[in-house]
Design a protein around this motif. Structure first.
Motif, short mmCIF file in Angstrom:
data_model
loop_
_atom_site.label_atom_id
_atom_site.label_comp_id
_atom_site.label_asym_id
_atom_site.label_seq_id
_atom_site.Cartn_x
_atom_site.Cartn_y
_atom_site.Cartn_z
N VAL A 281 0.81 -1.21 0.00
CA VAL A 281 0.00 0.00 0.00
C VAL A 281 0.85 1.27 0.00
O VAL A 281 0.54 2.24 -0.73
CB VAL A 281 -0.99 0.00 1.19
N TRP A 282 1.93 1.30 0.77
CA TRP A 282 2.75 2.51 0.82
C TRP A 282 3.55 2.67 -0.46
O TRP A 282 3.66 3.79 -0.98
CB TRP A 282 3.67 2.47 2.04
N ASP A 283 4.10 1.56 -0.97
CA ASP A 283 4.87 1.64 -2.22
C ASP A 283 3.97 2.00 -3.39
O ASP A 283 4.35 2.81 -4.25
CB ASP A 283 5.56 0.30 -2.50
N ASP A 284 2.77 1.41 -3.45
CA ASP A 284 1.83 1.75 -4.52
C ASP A 284 1.58 3.26 -4.54
O ASP A 284 1.66 3.92 -5.58
CB ASP A 284 0.48 1.05 -4.29
N SER A 285 1.26 3.80 -3.37
CA SER A 285 0.92 5.22 -3.27
C SER A 285 2.11 6.11 -3.55
O SER A 285 1.99 7.12 -4.27
CB SER A 285 0.36 5.51 -1.87
N GLU A 286 3.26 5.75 -3.02
CA GLU A 286 4.45 6.57 -3.25
C GLU A 286 4.84 6.59 -4.72
O GLU A 286 5.17 7.64 -5.28
CB GLU A 286 5.62 6.06 -2.40
N LYS A 287 4.81 5.42 -5.36
CA LYS A 287 5.17 5.35 -6.77
C LYS A 287 4.27 6.23 -7.63
O LYS A 287 4.74 6.96 -8.51
CB LYS A 287 5.11 3.90 -7.27
N LEU A 288 2.97 6.18 -7.37
CA LEU A 288 2.04 6.97 -8.17
C LEU A 288 2.17 8.46 -7.88
O LEU A 288 2.07 9.29 -8.78
CB LEU A 288 0.60 6.50 -7.92
N LEU A 289 2.40 8.80 -6.62
CA LEU A 289 2.56 10.21 -6.27
C LEU A 289 3.83 10.78 -6.90
O LEU A 289 3.81 11.88 -7.47
CB LEU A 289 2.60 10.37 -4.74
N ARG A 290 4.92 10.02 -6.81
CA ARG A 290 6.17 10.49 -7.42
C ARG A 290 6.06 10.52 -8.94
O ARG A 290 6.57 11.45 -9.59
CB ARG A 290 7.33 9.60 -6.98
#
Length: 300
Positions: A281-290
């Motif tokens: 969940v954190w990696d998914d969100s971080e990747k899309l935000l970045r």
């Protein structure tokens, strides 16, 4: 040397390389009037910037939007109806804000405490302002706080749910239905990544709500003098320096959910991931935000 007409055509085609990849979103509206003047430097730069595809994510549903324009930058199963857990507290916050009186004092009742698992352990008879309760709801996601606000604003949990559904309809959330203020499992309660991005956009545009969701931690004073330090459940606030919100959510039915937002330079983005898992969940969100804010050409 290119003729003037040919150079203008080349420049317009080259600038199209700056447009971000869109999944499921409508194409941008064609501007009216004469085209803006395009400089040679802009055209050359645009022609050399590669398009960056969005990263793969494990979440079953996801969407990325520009909260200023509302434009969809990426979508994956964005219209699939599913439980969204505590991310729906963003809608709860919007309904509370609509009262226009967030400094009203709330007296906690015994009914407010009847929820699990995440609680602030409020005691019947305690008194707190709606503002303080709303701040804690956004930071710690305490379900007893959600129930207290719902009862105070809506007269009952059911009355507040009706207010939530009216608010959702007014925002254009066409595939959502809510039964409670906190997101714990309930029959006939669901939303979609696209719909919750609409609520998130409205919350992001509220200076008060966004000031709460951006807090990495806060303190809460109980009526008996006890003071608790509460850490925001959104770990992305520490992982991504420009992240400024918004809301986490977790239940067995919904999986791990996160609505995150960020601003970098003159660009902002909201990312919704639903039905992810603890490992992603954190990696998914971080990747899309970045991806939405750091990819080449994003500052345009």
């Amino acid at each position: 040397m290119l003729r003037k007409a040919n150079w203008r055509s080349f420049a317009i085609l080259a600038l199209s390389a700056l447009l971000p990849a869109c999944g499921g979103g409508a194409p941008p509206a064609r501007p009216s009037g004469p085209p803006a003047e395009i400089t040679k430097a802009q055209a050359v730069r645009a022609a050399t910037i590669p398009l960056t595809p969005p990263p793969p994510v494990a979440a079953e549903s996801a969407i990325v939007i520009d909260p200023v324009s509302g434009r969809v930058l990426f979508a994956k199963n964005a219209d699939t109806e599913r439980p969204i857990a505590s991310t729906q507290k963003l809608l709860t916050a919007l309904v509370v804000m609509d009262t226009g009186n967030i400094d009203k004092i709330v007296t906690i009742s015994s009914d407010d405490t009847l929820c699990e698992p995440t609680k602030l352990y409020l005691k019947p008879g305690e008194t707190h302002s709606r503002r303080d309760l709303l701040r804690v709801l956004m930071v710690k996601s305490a379900n007893d706080v959600g129930r207290a606000l719902a009862r105070d604003v809506g007269g009952s949990q059911e009355g507040f749910a009706e207010m939530m559904n009216r608010k959702a309809a007014s925002l254009g959330m066409r595939h959502s239905h809510f039964m409670n203020p906190h997101g714990l499992p309930a029959d006939n309660q669901y939303s979609t990544a696209r719909d919750i991005s609409i609520a998130a956009r409205a919350a992001w545009r509220s200076q008060t709500i966004r000031s709460f969701t951006a807090l990495q931690s806060t303190t809460f004073r109980h009526s008996d003098g006890r003071v608790k330090t509460l850490t925001n459940t959104n770990k992305l606030l520490k992982r991504v320096p420009y992240c400024d919100g918004l809301k986490t959510g977790t239940t067995n039915a919904a999986g791990r959910c996160l609505v995150s937002s960020g601003t970098l330079g003159n660009r902002s983005a909201i990312v919704v991931v639903l039905k992810s898992n603890s490992a992603n969940v954190w990696d998914d969100s971080e990747k899309l935000l970045r991806w939405s804010l750091e990819r080449p050409g994003a500052e345009q």
